[in-house]
Design a protein around this motif. Structure first.
Motif, mmCIF file in Angstrom:
data_model
loop_
_atom_site.group_PDB
_atom_site.id
_atom_site.type_symbol
_atom_site.label_atom_id
_atom_site.label_comp_id
_atom_site.label_asym_id
_atom_site.label_seq_id
_atom_site.Cartn_x
_atom_site.Cartn_y
_atom_site.Cartn_z
ATOM 1 N N GLU A 1 0.819 -1.212 0.000
ATOM 2 C CA GLU A 1 0.000 0.000 0.000
ATOM 3 C C GLU A 1 0.852 1.261 0.000
ATOM 4 N N GLY A 2 1.969 1.213 0.728
ATOM 5 C CA GLY A 2 2.906 2.336 0.706
ATOM 6 C C GLY A 2 3.441 2.574 -0.704
ATOM 7 N N GLY B 1 7.514 11.748 -2.676
ATOM 8 C CA GLY B 1 6.513 10.694 -2.827
ATOM 9 C C GLY B 1 6.968 9.406 -2.156
ATOM 10 N N THR B 2 8.254 9.120 -2.273
ATOM 11 C CA THR B 2 8.805 7.916 -1.655
ATOM 12 C C THR B 2 8.793 8.019 -0.136
ATOM 13 N N VAL B 3 9.164 9.184 0.383
ATOM 14 C CA VAL B 3 9.121 9.380 1.839
ATOM 15 C C VAL B 3 7.684 9.193 2.340
ATOM 16 N N LEU C 1 16.108 11.521 -0.154
ATOM 17 C CA LEU C 1 15.887 10.980 -1.498
ATOM 18 C C LEU C 1 15.518 12.118 -2.425
ATOM 19 N N ALA C 2 16.147 12.132 -3.601
ATOM 20 C CA ALA C 2 15.876 13.231 -4.523
ATOM 21 C C ALA C 2 16.185 12.832 -5.959
ATOM 22 N N PHE D 1 10.726 3.517 -6.287
ATOM 23 C CA PHE D 1 12.065 3.109 -5.853
ATOM 24 C C PHE D 1 12.381 3.733 -4.496
ATOM 25 N N GLY D 2 12.802 2.898 -3.557
ATOM 26 C CA GLY D 2 13.227 3.396 -2.246
ATOM 27 C C GLY D 2 12.266 3.048 -1.119
ATOM 28 N N VAL D 3 10.994 2.864 -1.432
ATOM 29 C CA VAL D 3 10.036 2.544 -0.366
ATOM 30 C C VAL D 3 10.406 1.206 0.272
#
Ligand code: BES
Ligand code: MN
Ligand code: ZN
Length: 498
Positions: free
Chosen positions: A167-168, A289-291, A369-370, A484-486
């Motif tokens: 869901e994240g 968005g990932t955060v 993250l960027a 990517f990153g979640v």
């Protein structure tokens, strides 16, 4: 989004069945029984088609026995959970046009069964909001996947955790895919408010708040746009159990802090970008968005950890009120910045948010993250995100988590203050300038700029410009926003749970 269900191992009577096949046509348990009940037809077909059961291989049999369709899905030798996820992804992609299907997942541990489900769910994601005229035959139909397992109850409880992460990921993908006319800073912040129901504490700072704080660097990026900026702070206080976290006034203790670049559209500003490909800059908020998706995942699975997410939300536009090349601004840290290129805006946003994050929360570790530089795509392409860190242990933990979930990081150099890469940023008239001397090592000088606003806390910067958006389908990611990153940072966070 597909619905996932679990059931006891048994032979289905009809319908569509997916059958994982191990290396060398290895049929186990129920699968072997199925083959026997079909008079060895599966083995025969595999041999005739030279289907070996290698990961990624698949073989379709239609109208066989009582089944409308049997999908033999190569599982290889699934040693890692990631391989089980890939298997789930392969099945979901192959069966996209079926309404429902059963996966016979005998011979797998409950963790592997949940991983197959996760892979399928992630691979089957689709953003449908703006399609109004798609032909029925072109529409993906997969709505329900049932996994038959030896311990369905156990698999289901493993799935609860995995589903929160899914869901994240889906929340992130939705944000990243939205066009910039719909998702601007205020709208992004508004959508974060919806995460309160998971038990996250959310604060939103508007332009006036940011002016009062003295966020001169972030505001310099925002000032050319008709859309007002925001900063949002998301807190998950789970370290001592969720009840404790709900107590008003408890402050996060030694939290993991995540910071995201949220440029909802990056035109470049007065240093305007060329027209070709500028539409990609709607996803220049992928870090933020990932955060957001990560915090949703941590809260959704009630992680026993204290974590804080901060996102700087702005739109970078040219106008009569926009920042000019050559302008000097004062950042929240007190340092003055000479802005020589208004397209190097992500670092200006992060400078203020990073400084605020460490000052207010004293992080155990801080990770940003960027989608920071085009240069990281030149260097690493779409295989690895760039990893920059002032702390070897943190860098190693992140790289390891990335390897495990298939979101890979490649460590890049970061110099100490006063060394050559850092000196590139010395300004003739202010404390620092926002670009290096030339085009050389553009991703490194960008990271060096961020480091000037990091006060010695253990910190890592992930440049995800090459990874946030995919031009073609991947194993677990349909083309488009990857999130990517979640999963990487969710796994990283698990290492700190009490
Ligand atoms: N958002 C871009 C970086 C980017 C480029 C992300 C392509 C994804 C795909 C960033 O704000 C930017 O414009 N960076 C400049 C920096 C330069 C002006 C020093 C760049 O990479 O060209
Ligand atoms: Mn830019
Ligand atoms: Zn940008």
């Amino acid at each position: 989004m597909i619905e996932i269900a679990f059931g006891k191992l048994s032979l289905p009577k009809d319908g569509v069945v997916a059958l994982p096949v191990g290396e060398d046509q290895d049929l186990t348990g129920e699968a072997a029984a199925l083959d026997a009940s079909l008079g060895g037809a599966l083995t025969q077909a595999m041999t005739a088609a030279e289907f070996k059961g290698k990961a990624g291989q698949s073989l379709n049999l239609y109208g066989i026995g009582p089944f409308r369709r049997v999908l033999l899905a190569g599982a290889g030798k699934p040693e890692t959970l990631r391989q089980a996820e890939t298997l789930g992804g392969t099945i979901a992609a192959a069966l996209a046009k079926e309404a429902e299907a059963v996966i016979i997942a005998g011979g797998y541990t409950s963790g592997q069964v949940a991983a197959i489900a996760l892979g399928a769910r992630l691979r089957a994601y689709r953003f449908n909001k703006y399609r109004t005229a798609e032909k029925p035959e072109d529409k993906p139909k997969l709505k329900k996947l049932k996994l038959l397992a030896s311990l369905p109850k156990e698999a289901e409880s493993e799935w609860k955790t995995a589903a929160a992460v899914a869901e994240g990921v889906e929340f992130t993908r939705g944000l990243v895919t939205e066009p910039a006319n719909v998702l601007y800073p205020a709208e992004f912040a508004e959508r974060l408010e919806g995460l309160k129901k998971l038990g996250l504490k959310i604060e939103v700072f508007d332009r006036k708040d940011l002016e009062k704080l003295g966020f001169g660097s972030l505001l310099a990026v925002a000032q050319g746009s008709a859309r007002e900026p925001r900063m949002a702070v998301l807190q998950w206080l789970g370290a001592s159990g969720q009840e404790d976290g709900k107590k008003e006034g408890r402050k996060p203790k030694d939290p993991l802090v995540f910071v995201g670049k949220g440029v909802t559209f990056d035109s470049g500003g007065i240093s305007l970008k060329p027209a070709a490909g500028m539409e990609d800059m709607k996803w220049d908020m992928a870090g933020a968005g990932t955060v957001a998706g990560l915090m949703a995942a941590l809260a959704g699975r009630k992680a026993r950890i204290d974590a804080v997410g901060l996102v700087g939300l702005v739109e970078n536009m040219p106008s009569g009120s926009a920042t000019r090349p050559g302008d000097v601004v004062k950042s929240y840290s007190g340092k003055t910045i000479e802005i020589l290129n208004t397209d190097a805006e992500g670092r200006l946003v992060l400078a203020d948010v990073l400084y605020y994050a460490q000052q207010r929360f004293s992080p155990k570790y801080m990770v940003d993250l960027a989608t920071l530089t085009g240069a990281i795509i030149v260097g690493l392409g779409h295989e690895y995100a760039g990893l920059f860190s002032n702390h070897d242990e943190l860098a190693a933990k992140l790289a390891e988590a990335g390897e495990a979930v298939g979101e890979k990081l490649w460590r890049m150099p970061l110099a100490k203050p006063g060394e050559a890469y850092d000196k590139e940023l010395d300004s003739a008239i202010a404390d620092v300038k926002n670009i290096g001397g030339g085009r050389a090592a553009g991703s490194v000088t960008a990271a060096q700029f961020l480091q000037r606003f990091v006060n010695g806390v253990p910190w890592a910067h992930l440049d995800i410009a090459g990874m946030a958006w995919a031009a073609k389908d991947g194993e677990l990611t349909p083309k488009g926003a990857t999130a990517f990153g979640v999963r990487l940072l969710d796994l990283f966070a698990r290492g700190f749970e009490s």
